[in-house]
Write an enzyme that holds these catalytic residues in place. Sequence first.
Site, PDB file in Angstrom:
ATOM      1  N   SER A   1      -0.087  10.512   4.552  1.00 18.59           N
ATOM      2  CA  SER A   1      -0.377  12.098   4.154  1.00 18.59           C
ATOM      3  C   SER A   1      -1.511  12.518   4.481  1.00 18.59           C
ATOM      4  O   SER A   1      -2.404  11.743   4.885  1.00 18.59           O
ATOM      5  CB  SER A   1      -0.178  12.070   2.603  1.00 18.59           C
ATOM      6  OG  SER A   1       1.244  11.786   2.316  1.00 18.59           O
TER       7      SER A   1
HETATM    8  N1  SAH Z   1       2.135   8.552   0.340  1.00 22.88           N
HETATM    9  C1  SAH Z   1       2.393   8.057   1.696  1.00 22.88           C
HETATM   10  C2  SAH Z   1       3.491   8.876   2.357  1.00 22.88           C
HETATM   11  C3  SAH Z   1       4.442   8.537   3.089  1.00 22.88           C
HETATM   12  S1  SAH Z   1       5.706   9.552   3.552  1.00 22.88           S
HETATM   13  C4  SAH Z   1       1.239   7.700   2.680  1.00 22.88           C
HETATM   14  O1  SAH Z   1       0.327   8.447   2.439  1.00 22.88           O
HETATM   15  O2  SAH Z   1       1.408   6.779   3.688  1.00 22.88           O
HETATM   16  C5  SAH Z   1       6.841   9.541   2.229  1.00 22.88           C
HETATM   17  C6  SAH Z   1       7.483   8.074   2.187  1.00 22.88           C
HETATM   18  O3  SAH Z   1       8.453   8.104   1.179  1.00 22.88           O
HETATM   19  C7  SAH Z   1       7.999   7.256   3.310  1.00 22.88           C
HETATM   20  O4  SAH Z   1       7.558   6.295   3.346  1.00 22.88           O
HETATM   21  C8  SAH Z   1       9.583   7.158   3.089  1.00 22.88           C
HETATM   22  O5  SAH Z   1      10.082   6.143   3.407  1.00 22.88           O
HETATM   23  C9  SAH Z   1       9.627   7.306   1.754  1.00 22.88           C
HETATM   24  N2  SAH Z   1      10.809   7.867   0.863  1.00 22.88           N
HETATM   25  C10 SAH Z   1      11.578   8.653   1.452  1.00 22.88           C
HETATM   26  N3  SAH Z   1      12.625   8.810   0.420  1.00 22.88           N
HETATM   27  C11 SAH Z   1      12.470   7.947  -0.414  1.00 22.88           C
HETATM   28  C12 SAH Z   1      13.207   7.573  -1.487  1.00 22.88           C
HETATM   29  N4  SAH Z   1      14.609   8.123  -1.995  1.00 22.88           N
HETATM   30  N5  SAH Z   1      12.975   6.520  -2.430  1.00 22.88           N
HETATM   31  C13 SAH Z   1      11.846   5.967  -2.012  1.00 22.88           C
HETATM   32  N6  SAH Z   1      10.988   6.183  -0.814  1.00 22.88           N
HETATM   33  C14 SAH Z   1      11.539   7.345  -0.407  1.00 22.88           C
END
Ligand code: SAH
Length: 225
Positions: free
Chosen positions: A73
């Site tokens: 993010s």
């Molecule tokens: N806060 C993280 C953002 C990652 S992007 C950072 O700063 O790195 C969003 C994340 O949500 C991804 O890793 C994706 O795999 C995860 N995600 C998407 N759908 C999901 C679900 N149903 N359950 C758990 N994680 C999920």
Amino acid sequence: MRRQDDLQRHGIGMTSQRTRERLIQRLYEEGLSNPGVLEVIRRTPRHLFVDEALAHRAYEDTALPIGHNQTISQPYMVGRMTELLLAAGPLDKVLEIGTGSGYQTAVLAQLVERVFSVERIQALQDRAKERLAELNLRNVVFRWGDGWEGWNALGPYNGIIVTAAAANVPQALLDQLAPGGRMVIPVGSGDLQQLLLIVRDEHGGFTRHELDMVRFVPLLNGPLS
Ligand code: SAH
């Protein structure tokens, strides 16, 4: 060789320090105001949460790819969501959905008592775990699973943060929010979604505040290895 390594490390350190200061200044100008949150972003080495090839861009205020079609993010959004979570006072138990790189997890871990983080892609979660261990952040537990279900066994939580966009607010997450608890979640299925702050009152009712338009990757269904 040794000396060159040292110089290189030093050089990278200097760049990071200056660019980190610039990032904090920019976040402040964009409206982040919680000194504790800004200080934690200042001292968290975001370059360790992206591929080495992208490390030189780690202190830009932008989302960056982390593989598996996912992104780390944008620092502003990490700060904004963290401020919203903490706006009514300190939190002890926070559930995070979407560990990704673990950067938001690391920021939270320095500001709340305990973080419970759920991710559906195991490879991302393994890497995030390693990074938090390297940084000696020990107050985090991880679960490989589907964020739509939350983490019922260890709830309820005083704070819930969802870092992927949900088509609607998952019922399980509302159920796992403690009375007085706060949830920050991007909701919507288009390119842009709306950031919501949902506060549960002491009698079980929910108040929903509709905030910024934001851009997140979608909250998908089910775990995946
Ligand atoms: N806060 C993280 C953002 C990652 S992007 C950072 O700063 O790195 C969003 C994340 O949500 C991804 O890793 C994706 O795999 C995860 N995600 C998407 N759908 C999901 C679900 N149903 N359950 C758990 N994680 C999920």
